[in-house]
Write an enzyme that holds these catalytic residues in place. Sequence first.
Site, PDB file in Angstrom:
ATOM      1  N   LYS A   1       4.639 -14.536  -0.837  1.00 18.54           N
ATOM      2  CA  LYS A   1       3.680 -14.949  -0.012  1.00 18.54           C
ATOM      3  C   LYS A   1       2.556 -15.269  -0.707  1.00 18.54           C
ATOM      4  O   LYS A   1       2.301 -14.898  -1.843  1.00 18.54           O
ATOM      5  CB  LYS A   1       3.408 -13.888   1.040  1.00 18.54           C
ATOM      6  CG  LYS A   1       2.519 -12.769   0.584  1.00 18.54           C
ATOM      7  CD  LYS A   1       1.003 -13.054   1.119  1.00 18.54           C
ATOM      8  CE  LYS A   1       0.179 -12.000   0.192  1.00 18.54           C
ATOM      9  NZ  LYS A   1      -0.550 -11.512  -0.811  1.00 18.54           N
TER      10      LYS A   1
ATOM     11  N   PRO B   1       6.162 -12.591  -9.975  1.00 20.59           N
ATOM     12  CA  PRO B   1       5.384 -11.747 -11.125  1.00 20.59           C
ATOM     13  C   PRO B   1       4.911 -10.621 -10.107  1.00 20.59           C
ATOM     14  O   PRO B   1       4.312 -10.653  -9.020  1.00 20.59           O
ATOM     15  CB  PRO B   1       4.341 -12.558 -11.351  1.00 20.59           C
ATOM     16  CG  PRO B   1       4.735 -13.984 -11.023  1.00 20.59           C
ATOM     17  CD  PRO B   1       5.704 -13.793  -9.654  1.00 20.59           C
TER      18      PRO B   1
ATOM     19  N   ALA C   1       1.907  -7.226  -9.385  1.00 17.56           N
ATOM     20  CA  ALA C   1       0.215  -7.220  -9.552  1.00 17.56           C
ATOM     21  C   ALA C   1      -0.295  -8.687  -9.692  1.00 17.56           C
ATOM     22  O   ALA C   1      -1.469  -9.139 -10.328  1.00 17.56           O
ATOM     23  CB  ALA C   1      -0.105  -6.366 -10.624  1.00 17.56           C
ATOM     24  N   ALA C   2       0.222  -9.501  -8.673  1.00 20.54           N
ATOM     25  CA  ALA C   2      -0.025 -10.809  -8.913  1.00 20.54           C
ATOM     26  C   ALA C   2      -0.817 -11.294  -7.473  1.00 20.54           C
ATOM     27  O   ALA C   2      -1.159 -12.594  -7.678  1.00 20.54           O
ATOM     28  CB  ALA C   2       1.150 -11.641  -8.941  1.00 20.54           C
ATOM     29  N   GLY C   3      -0.867 -10.748  -6.438  1.00 24.82           N
ATOM     30  CA  GLY C   3      -1.333 -11.294  -5.121  1.00 24.82           C
ATOM     31  C   GLY C   3      -0.198 -12.147  -4.502  1.00 24.82           C
ATOM     32  O   GLY C   3      -0.418 -12.958  -3.435  1.00 24.82           O
ATOM     33  N   LEU C   4       1.048 -11.659  -4.729  1.00 23.21           N
ATOM     34  CA  LEU C   4       2.017 -12.637  -4.352  1.00 23.21           C
ATOM     35  C   LEU C   4       3.032 -11.740  -3.351  1.00 23.21           C
ATOM     36  O   LEU C   4       4.201 -12.022  -3.000  1.00 23.21           O
ATOM     37  CB  LEU C   4       3.010 -13.220  -5.338  1.00 23.21           C
ATOM     38  CG  LEU C   4       2.044 -14.298  -6.114  1.00 23.21           C
ATOM     39  CD1 LEU C   4       3.212 -14.727  -7.161  1.00 23.21           C
ATOM     40  CD2 LEU C   4       1.790 -15.628  -5.244  1.00 23.21           C
ATOM     41  N   ALA C   5       2.767 -10.399  -3.224  1.00 25.68           N
ATOM     42  CA  ALA C   5       3.206  -9.544  -2.418  1.00 25.68           C
ATOM     43  C   ALA C   5       4.783  -9.203  -2.804  1.00 25.68           C
ATOM     44  O   ALA C   5       5.702  -9.207  -2.207  1.00 25.68           O
ATOM     45  CB  ALA C   5       3.262 -10.002  -0.810  1.00 25.68           C
TER      46      ALA C   5
ATOM     47  N   GLY D   1       6.034  -6.640  -4.385  1.00 22.98           N
ATOM     48  CA  GLY D   1       6.706  -5.277  -4.117  1.00 22.98           C
ATOM     49  C   GLY D   1       6.772  -5.225  -2.555  1.00 22.98           C
ATOM     50  O   GLY D   1       7.864  -4.540  -2.140  1.00 22.98           O
TER      51      GLY D   1
ATOM     52  N   ASP E   1       1.295  -5.274   3.668  1.00 22.69           N
ATOM     53  CA  ASP E   1       1.910  -6.734   3.680  1.00 22.69           C
ATOM     54  C   ASP E   1       3.066  -6.547   4.029  1.00 22.69           C
ATOM     55  O   ASP E   1       4.010  -7.656   4.356  1.00 22.69           O
ATOM     56  CB  ASP E   1       1.641  -7.273   2.393  1.00 22.69           C
ATOM     57  CG  ASP E   1       0.210  -7.716   1.909  1.00 22.69           C
ATOM     58  OD1 ASP E   1      -0.655  -7.845   2.752  1.00 22.69           O
ATOM     59  OD2 ASP E   1       0.358  -8.268   0.832  1.00 22.69           O
TER      60      ASP E   1
HETATM   61  O1  C5P Z   1      -1.069  -1.195   1.799  1.00 19.72           O
HETATM   62  P1  C5P Z   1      -0.982  -1.268  -0.025  1.00 19.72           P
HETATM   63  O2  C5P Z   1      -0.284  -0.359  -0.533  1.00 19.72           O
HETATM   64  O3  C5P Z   1      -0.338  -2.734   0.023  1.00 19.72           O
HETATM   65  O4  C5P Z   1      -2.462  -1.453  -0.238  1.00 19.72           O
HETATM   66  C1  C5P Z   1      -2.784  -1.357  -1.677  1.00 19.72           C
HETATM   67  C2  C5P Z   1      -4.254  -0.927  -1.525  1.00 19.72           C
HETATM   68  O5  C5P Z   1      -5.134  -2.005  -1.082  1.00 19.72           O
HETATM   69  C3  C5P Z   1      -4.722   0.243  -0.366  1.00 19.72           C
HETATM   70  O6  C5P Z   1      -4.432   1.578  -0.974  1.00 19.72           O
HETATM   71  C4  C5P Z   1      -6.159  -0.280  -0.030  1.00 19.72           C
HETATM   72  O7  C5P Z   1      -6.966   0.409  -1.320  1.00 19.72           O
HETATM   73  C5  C5P Z   1      -6.250  -1.516  -0.330  1.00 19.72           C
HETATM   74  N1  C5P Z   1      -6.069  -2.325   0.873  1.00 19.72           N
HETATM   75  C6  C5P Z   1      -7.239  -2.345   1.711  1.00 19.72           C
HETATM   76  N2  C5P Z   1      -6.965  -3.097   2.903  1.00 19.72           N
HETATM   77  C7  C5P Z   1      -6.063  -3.544   3.248  1.00 19.72           C
HETATM   78  C8  C5P Z   1      -4.926  -3.702   2.490  1.00 19.72           C
HETATM   79  C9  C5P Z   1      -4.794  -3.187   1.160  1.00 19.72           C
HETATM   80  O8  C5P Z   1      -8.369  -1.786   1.600  1.00 19.72           O
HETATM   81  N3  C5P Z   1      -6.000  -4.193   4.432  1.00 19.72           N
END
Ligand code: C5P
Length: 298
Positions: free
Chosen positions: A11, A96, A98-102, A104, A138
């Site tokens: 994404k 990739p 830890a990339a901002g592409l969701a 995981g 996500d």
């Molecule tokens: O939900 P996810 O594990 O993807 O989020 C990782 C971390 O990103 C959360 O533990 C939180 O610190 C931060 N986060 C947030 N607000 C969001 C999504 C993620 O603060 N809406």
Amino acid sequence: MQSLTVAVPAKINLSLDVVGRRADGYHLLQSIMQSVSLYDEVYVELDRQGQGIILLCDRPGIPLDDRNTCYRAAGQFLAQAGLMAGVRIFLHKRIPEAAGLAGGSSDAAGVLYALSELCDHPLSLARLQGVAARIGADVPFCLQGGTVLCEGIGEALTPLPPFTGVPLLLVKPDFGLSTPWVFRQLNLASLGLRPDHPAIQAALAAFDLEGLAVSTANVLESVSIPAHPELSLIKQALHEAGATVAMMSGSGPTVFGLFANSQLRDAAQAVLPARLPPRCQLLAAETVSLGPHLTGNI
Ligand code: C5P
């Protein structure tokens, strides 16, 4: 033993605004998320006589226990559905991390989709989305796919008209960014440029990339760009190579560029390696409207 293979798209965030913070530290978002044609493949095998979850992955360094979203997705699905079974998962990763592409989150959505199919849909879509939301903010979007306005912490989904077939490039610098770290650094009093969502939605509905360029923003750039100024250089290089929109996706560090047509995208893909900071990964894709879907075997 039954098995199937699911392709799960990455994404990008066509916009990202933070509109508040919950007591538990999660941030309230307004973000238009968009599936793109860069896929991980998730092979899932269900053994109704067995038990336990086994996860394998072809990319080294990925945790294979309950730190992995796929592992938790399988466990929570079986628990919610009241099923005892063994699950084997094989992840073929292209997105990739830890990339901002969701990546995981997409893999977890793929596991939920596959187990739902293999177990004859024991959970309603609403309960499946509930399981998804507990795994990560996500994951509900990733289970749905397409073009979606995501609110709450990401779990409140409003589907938008498909914004499909737009050519793009993804530029992933050679470092990762941790989503919790980016959100922790965020100063709600100085988010910088904010997205104008009514204008963005009008631009998307008209496939008006110029309109999108002047109305969108990702407020998480207020953290990532000061920490990694090369992200600005990447955005500039994408613009100079012909992208109409260039912005960081999610909590980064991947920057995407949207192009008016595939000729412009392909020309940019040819010139960019010489103009980007060293060791950037450059991937071509397009926007798609499908979430997880069945494929042949890996
Ligand atoms: O939900 P996810 O594990 O993807 O989020 C990782 C971390 O990103 C959360 O533990 C939180 O610190 C931060 N986060 C947030 N607000 C969001 C999504 C993620 O603060 N809406």
